[in-house]
Design a protein around this motif. Structure first.
Motif, mmCIF file in Angstrom:
data_model
loop_
_atom_site.group_PDB
_atom_site.id
_atom_site.type_symbol
_atom_site.label_atom_id
_atom_site.label_comp_id
_atom_site.label_asym_id
_atom_site.label_seq_id
_atom_site.Cartn_x
_atom_site.Cartn_y
_atom_site.Cartn_z
ATOM 1 N N ALA A 113 0.833 -1.211 0.000
ATOM 2 C CA ALA A 113 0.000 0.000 0.000
ATOM 3 C C ALA A 113 0.863 1.254 0.000
ATOM 4 O O ALA A 113 0.582 2.218 -0.736
ATOM 5 C CB ALA A 113 -0.928 -0.002 1.204
ATOM 6 N N CYS A 114 1.925 1.249 0.799
ATOM 7 C CA CYS A 114 2.804 2.417 0.847
ATOM 8 C C CYS A 114 3.493 2.627 -0.490
ATOM 9 O O CYS A 114 3.588 3.753 -0.987
ATOM 10 C CB CYS A 114 3.833 2.235 1.962
ATOM 11 N N ARG A 115 3.961 1.539 -1.090
ATOM 12 C CA ARG A 115 4.626 1.640 -2.386
ATOM 13 C C ARG A 115 3.656 2.127 -3.462
ATOM 14 O O ARG A 115 3.998 2.980 -4.292
ATOM 15 C CB ARG A 115 5.194 0.263 -2.757
ATOM 16 N N THR A 116 2.422 1.612 -3.441
ATOM 17 C CA THR A 116 1.419 2.038 -4.424
ATOM 18 C C THR A 116 1.051 3.500 -4.216
ATOM 19 O O THR A 116 0.817 4.235 -5.182
ATOM 20 C CB THR A 116 0.168 1.153 -4.316
ATOM 21 N N ALA A 117 0.995 3.930 -2.953
ATOM 22 C CA ALA A 117 0.701 5.340 -2.671
ATOM 23 C C ALA A 117 1.750 6.248 -3.283
ATOM 24 O O ALA A 117 1.436 7.340 -3.799
ATOM 25 C CB ALA A 117 0.612 5.565 -1.166
ATOM 26 N N THR B 142 0.592 12.248 2.772
ATOM 27 C CA THR B 142 1.923 12.648 3.243
ATOM 28 C C THR B 142 2.879 12.923 2.090
ATOM 29 O O THR B 142 3.958 13.477 2.312
ATOM 30 C CB THR B 142 2.529 11.559 4.157
ATOM 31 N N PHE B 143 2.506 12.538 0.881
ATOM 32 C CA PHE B 143 3.397 12.681 -0.272
ATOM 33 C C PHE B 143 3.058 13.882 -1.152
ATOM 34 O O PHE B 143 3.910 14.351 -1.906
ATOM 35 C CB PHE B 143 3.355 11.412 -1.135
ATOM 36 N N THR B 144 1.818 14.347 -1.122
ATOM 37 C CA THR B 144 1.416 15.453 -1.991
ATOM 38 C C THR B 144 0.339 16.287 -1.320
ATOM 39 O O THR B 144 -0.500 15.756 -0.578
ATOM 40 C CB THR B 144 0.891 14.943 -3.352
ATOM 41 N N ALA B 145 0.387 17.587 -1.595
ATOM 42 C CA ALA B 145 -0.618 18.488 -1.025
ATOM 43 C C ALA B 145 -1.927 18.436 -1.796
ATOM 44 O O ALA B 145 -2.944 18.938 -1.330
ATOM 45 C CB ALA B 145 -0.079 19.915 -1.012
ATOM 46 N N THR B 146 -1.909 17.842 -2.972
ATOM 47 C CA THR B 146 -3.125 17.754 -3.788
ATOM 48 C C THR B 146 -3.401 16.292 -4.157
ATOM 49 O O THR B 146 -3.350 15.921 -5.331
ATOM 50 C CB THR B 146 -2.980 18.597 -5.070
ATOM 51 N N PRO B 147 -3.675 15.463 -3.162
ATOM 52 C CA PRO B 147 -3.894 14.039 -3.475
ATOM 53 C C PRO B 147 -5.178 13.836 -4.263
ATOM 54 O O PRO B 147 -6.215 14.419 -3.956
ATOM 55 C CB PRO B 147 -4.001 13.386 -2.090
ATOM 56 N N PRO B 148 -5.134 13.010 -5.302
ATOM 57 C CA PRO B 148 -6.358 12.698 -6.042
ATOM 58 C C PRO B 148 -7.210 11.715 -5.261
ATOM 59 O O PRO B 148 -6.734 11.029 -4.347
ATOM 60 C CB PRO B 148 -5.833 12.055 -7.328
ATOM 61 N N ARG B 149 -8.467 11.638 -5.615
ATOM 62 C CA ARG B 149 -9.323 10.581 -5.086
ATOM 63 C C ARG B 149 -8.870 9.263 -5.694
ATOM 64 O O ARG B 149 -8.476 9.210 -6.849
ATOM 65 C CB ARG B 149 -10.773 10.905 -5.446
ATOM 66 N N VAL B 150 -8.926 8.176 -4.924
ATOM 67 C CA VAL B 150 -8.485 6.870 -5.392
ATOM 68 C C VAL B 150 -9.639 5.882 -5.274
ATOM 69 O O VAL B 150 -10.356 5.861 -4.268
ATOM 70 C CB VAL B 150 -7.268 6.354 -4.590
ATOM 71 N N LEU C 155 -6.506 -2.312 0.180
ATOM 72 C CA LEU C 155 -5.345 -1.430 0.263
ATOM 73 C C LEU C 155 -5.725 0.048 0.313
ATOM 74 O O LEU C 155 -4.889 0.885 0.661
ATOM 75 C CB LEU C 155 -4.418 -1.660 -0.938
ATOM 76 N N LEU C 156 -6.953 0.374 -0.073
ATOM 77 C CA LEU C 156 -7.323 1.784 -0.213
ATOM 78 C C LEU C 156 -7.106 2.613 1.041
ATOM 79 O O LEU C 156 -6.566 3.729 0.954
ATOM 80 C CB LEU C 156 -8.774 1.903 -0.689
ATOM 81 N N PRO C 157 -7.519 2.150 2.242
ATOM 82 C CA PRO C 157 -7.273 2.983 3.429
ATOM 83 C C PRO C 157 -5.795 3.308 3.623
ATOM 84 O O PRO C 157 -5.437 4.458 3.920
ATOM 85 C CB PRO C 157 -7.822 2.126 4.579
ATOM 86 N N GLY C 158 -4.923 2.305 3.427
ATOM 87 C CA GLY C 158 -3.491 2.551 3.581
ATOM 88 C C GLY C 158 -2.946 3.472 2.512
ATOM 89 O O GLY C 158 -2.102 4.329 2.789
ATOM 90 N N ILE C 159 -3.424 3.313 1.283
ATOM 91 C CA ILE C 159 -2.980 4.188 0.192
ATOM 92 C C ILE C 159 -3.387 5.623 0.471
ATOM 93 O O ILE C 159 -2.574 6.558 0.349
ATOM 94 C CB ILE C 159 -3.567 3.706 -1.149
ATOM 95 N N GLU C 160 -4.633 5.827 0.868
ATOM 96 C CA GLU C 160 -5.127 7.179 1.109
ATOM 97 C C GLU C 160 -4.408 7.843 2.283
ATOM 98 O O GLU C 160 -4.094 9.039 2.234
ATOM 99 C CB GLU C 160 -6.631 7.129 1.355
ATOM 100 N N GLU C 161 -4.113 7.065 3.323
ATOM 101 C CA GLU C 161 -3.407 7.618 4.481
ATOM 102 C C GLU C 161 -2.006 8.066 4.095
ATOM 103 O O GLU C 161 -1.555 9.157 4.474
ATOM 104 C CB GLU C 161 -3.341 6.570 5.586
#
Length: 400
Positions: free
Chosen positions: A314-318, A356-364, A346-352
């Motif tokens: 999940a972290c890698r996919t995020a 932390t990686f971008t200020a404009t995260p897209p919906r997944v 995996l979605l909850p982990g990806i979204e969390e």
């Protein structure tokens, strides 16, 4: 197969015909009055152009519906002829090929598939694809002359002229004159396209991405690949390489293009090399090789080792999704392919992690189309061709 017609209607008549055909192809039965309201054309024009379309085979006129309260002549009723021809949607993946036969509303009427297991050369792979095509069309009872076009997706970049980019060894596996071979054998045009590009077309048409103009589909099985749509327009790049993800080799915490299924499988196999590791995964695998499905199943049972693997996945996919979010700023990123259903966990982990990686995260989200996403997009690609060229085609009537 539909052939190009020598005669074309006058420009205005042609424009009006295209407008009416566009309305009818996406609607059910419509009266002349309904078509007037939908197009803004006059009654005389609607009836005259519908007569043209009936003569060409694109539209059928139904018996007037009975209405005892109506005064005067009953309204004419028209319907798009969804069986005026057929299209094929062909997914040529790394491990298998899938062929859909669809009518002109995009409804699947037959499906066939073949595995590439044990098939090494690109030429032999092309023969396997052709076998699947023949099986699917025969199952549908559709002849080559009734097929208007075939959309074909391959796991390699394809430029706007239908040429495969062969700079990468993996991409060269798909460069075997596939389009020429199928077209010569069957007589219908073959529209070659990158599989992820077709996936984004399919998702925008029939999946989570409906009504979303700024959309990315992330194919995430064995290898990551992405299809990009900006304001409803598919992005290709100068050589067809837009959305290719070889750049992931340069991304910290990612390192290569291995997708969710491959990463989960390889991490699962690695932990089992230590005989002291206590995990349900060992029981699920037994003497068989570890699969991604086993890792997800073990995690669903509460296994800590498998859950740790999926946290890593999940972290890698995020990180992968974050790069797409930063570079292209889509509204939505859809995880697609055979792994999509399992990826829901995996979605909850990806979204969390994503926040932390971008200020404009897209919906997944994950695609509901499963492993049919590319073949569905290939059908849409072929239908786009039909709609663009409809008034230049002469249809082959079905035998009665």
């Amino acid at each position: 197969m539909a052939k190009t017609s020598a005669a074309t209607p006058p420009l205005l008549r042609r424009v009006n015909a295209g407008k009416l055909l566009g309305v009818l192809s996406s609607a059910g039965v419509m009266t002349g009055t309904g078509l007037i309201e939908a197009t803004g054309l006059t009654r005389a024009t609607v009836h005259a152009v519908c007569n043209d379309l009936i003569g060409m085979g694109w539209v059928v006129e139904l018996d007037p519906g009975r209405d005892d309260t109506a005064v005067g002549r009953p309204s004419r009723r028209f319907e798009f002829n969804s069986h005026a021809g057929y299209v094929l949607g062909i997914d040529v993946g790394a491990g298998k090929t899938t062929v859909l036969v669809a009518n002109l509303r995009g409804e699947t009427v037959a499906k066939a598939g073949r595995s590439f297991t044990g098939v090494e050369s690109p030429t032999d792979r092309t023969e396997v694809v052709d076998e699947a095509v023949v099986e699917a069309t025969e199952a549908a009872g559709v002849t080559d002359s009734e097929v208007i076009a075939a959309g074909v997706g391959v796991a390699a970049p394809v430029d706007r002229d239908g040429n495969i980019l062969v700079d990468d060894e993996f991409w060269r596996r798909f460069d075997a004159g596939l389009a020429t071979r199928l077209s010569q054998a069957h007589g219908w045009p073959v529209l070659l396209e990158n599989d992820a590009n077709l996936a984004v077309l399919g998702e925008h048409w029939r999946g989570e991405g409906r009504e979303v103009g700024d959309l990315v589909v992330l194919l995430a099985g064995e290898r990551f690949g992405s299809g990009l749509m900006d304001s409803g327009r598919l992005l290709h790049g100068s050589r067809g390489g837009a959305g290719e993800m070889v750049y992931l080799k340069l991304v910290e915490g990612v390192g290569d293009t291995a997708g969710i299924a491959r990463t989960a499988r390889e991490r699962g196999a690695a932990v089992l090399t230590d005989p002291t590791t206590d995990t349900v995964l060992r029981d699920l695998a037994g003497a068989d090789p570890v699969t991604a499905e086993m890792v997800f199943a073990a995690a669903a049972k509460g296994d800590e080792v498998a859950s740790g693997i999926l946290d890593e996945v999940a972290c890698r996919t995020a990180r992968v999704v974050a790069t797409l979010g930063i570079l292209f700023n889509p509204e939505l990123v859809v995880i697609g392919g055979a792994v999509a259903e399992a990826a829901k966990s995996l979605l909850p982990g990806i979204e969390e992690q994503l926040a932390t990686f971008t200020a404009t995260p897209p919906r997944v989200a994950v695609s509901p189309l499963g492993d049919a996403i590319v073949s569905v997009g290939a059908v849409r690609h072929a239908l786009n061709y039909v709609e663009q060229h409809a008034l230049d085609l002469t249809l082959t009537p079905r035998p009665t």
